[in-house]
Write a protein that holds these residues in place. Structure first.
Motif, PDB file in Angstrom:
ATOM      1  N   ASP A 105      11.048   1.896   1.982  1.00 26.05           N
ATOM      2  CA  ASP A 105      12.121   1.108   2.605  1.00 26.05           C
ATOM      3  C   ASP A 105      11.672   0.455   3.911  1.00 26.05           C
ATOM      4  N   CYS A 106      10.884   1.173   4.685  1.00 24.30           N
ATOM      5  CA  CYS A 106      10.503   0.677   6.008  1.00 24.30           C
ATOM      6  C   CYS A 106       9.005   0.454   6.121  1.00 24.30           C
TER       7      CYS A 106
ATOM      8  N   CYS B  97       7.331   6.031   3.093  1.00 22.53           N
ATOM      9  CA  CYS B  97       8.644   5.436   2.841  1.00 22.53           C
ATOM     10  C   CYS B  97       8.482   3.949   2.529  1.00 22.53           C
TER      11      CYS B  97
ATOM     12  N   CYS C  95      14.258   7.618   5.524  1.00 21.83           N
ATOM     13  CA  CYS C  95      13.276   8.604   5.960  1.00 21.83           C
ATOM     14  C   CYS C  95      13.645   9.201   7.318  1.00 21.83           C
TER      15      CYS C  95
ATOM     16  N   CYS D  27      15.076   3.903  10.242  1.00 15.24           N
ATOM     17  CA  CYS D  27      15.242   3.819   8.795  1.00 15.24           C
ATOM     18  C   CYS D  27      16.085   5.014   8.321  1.00 15.24           C
TER      19      CYS D  27
HETATM   20 ZN   LIG Z   1      11.800   4.658   6.070  1.00 15.33          ZN
END
Ligand SMILES: [Zn+2]
Length: 288
Positions: free
Chosen positions: A271-272, A269, A248, A245
């Motif tokens: 996003d992931c 995080c 992070c 990712c």
């Molecule tokens: Zn991440």
């Protein structure tokens, strides 16, 4: 079967007047979507020059394809054959085999100079039982298929009606299993000759599949693949790859300074989902 012609037709824009499945219906979006709804009356005009069979309109109209949009690869990279198995390179024999397997399942055999083309829809195994012959190798069938594509972009079908374009003639009651390329959803206007819909002019909106053959995933197939790239063919395969990712840095969390505190606060995080990894579609282009 004139496979190349079919493929050429498949990639026609939506405004095209004819498709491999037949003549364009004037406005497919206006067609009823349920199996029980009767057809819109104005659309039920008999085929030009057709002879009505005791006033039963047996003409068949199939809307143009609405091709499924294959997902765009989020990232691209190249696989350089000349670097194969060089120290420190990612181009390994194992990786080549893995990518070729993906390429083989994403390609269909046809009459093009290269012998195959990239599939324009998801490929899946369709088990079917023919309900009705609609002419021109088009069949309405009771069908089942497993989900296909990344994140199951093509949902599985279970005991559902579908439109099939088969390689060989078939008749009602025939059963079989094909590799089918999903070519979108079509609206078919016809008169069923099977119970309980028999004789009712209606429109069905159904998934459509084109019978096809995928490339052979074998050492010989891989050999031809490598030779084609060396000869200059532009080939690529799309695969789902796990990458760290970016947000992070693969840690699964980001740091936030806390006032008056020695240690940073760890923020999971989003996003992931704190895994530190992302799965994205990557297109690998092969170069000599
Ligand atoms: Zn991440």
């Amino acid at each position: 079967m004139k496979f190349r012609l079919l493929l050429a037709l498949l990639v026609l824009p939506l405004g095209a007047q004819t498709t491999p499945f037949g003549t364009k219906v004037s406005d497919p979006s206006a067609a009823p979507a349920t199996t029980t709804a009767p057809a819109a009356a104005p659309a039920a005009a008999p085929a030009a020059g057709g002879v009505s069979d005791e006033f039963v309109d047996n003409s068949v109209q199939v809307s143009p394809f609405r091709p499924t949009l294959l997902p765009e690869a989020k990232s691209t990279r190249t696989f350089q054959l000349s670097k194969l198995n060089r120290l420190g390179s990612t181009e390994t024999t194992k990786e080549l085999q893995r990518l070729y397997s993906a390429f083989a399942t994403q390609s269909i055999v046809d009459g093009s100079p290269a012998g195959s083309s990239k599939a324009v829809g998801y490929l899946t195994t369709v088990t079917y039982s023919v309900l009705q012959d609609l002419g021109d190798n088009r069949y309405l069938a009771k069908a089942a298929w497993p989900a296909s594509g990344p994140n199951e972009a093509l949902a599985a079908g279970v005991d559902t009606m579908a439109l099939l374009l088969l390689e060989k003639p078939a008749k009602a009651g025939d059963t079989g299993k094909i590799t089918g390329m999903h070519v979108g959803t079509v609206a078919v206007l016809f008169t069923p000759d099977f119970a309980p819909l028999k004789g009712r002019r209606l429109t069905l909106r159904r998934e459509a599949f084109l019978e096809c053959a995928t490339l052979e995933d074998s050492p010989a197939g891989l050999q031809r693949f490598v030779e084609a790239i060396t000869a200059g063919a532009e080939l690529s395969a799309t695969t789902n790859e796990t990458i760290p990712c970016k947000k992070c840095g693969g840690l699964g969390f980001t740091r936030e300074a806390q006032k008056g505190q020695l240690l940073d606060k760890r923020v999971p995080c989003a996003d992931c989902a704190s895994t530190g990894k992302l799965i994205i579609a990557v297109e690998t282009k092969f170069v000599p």
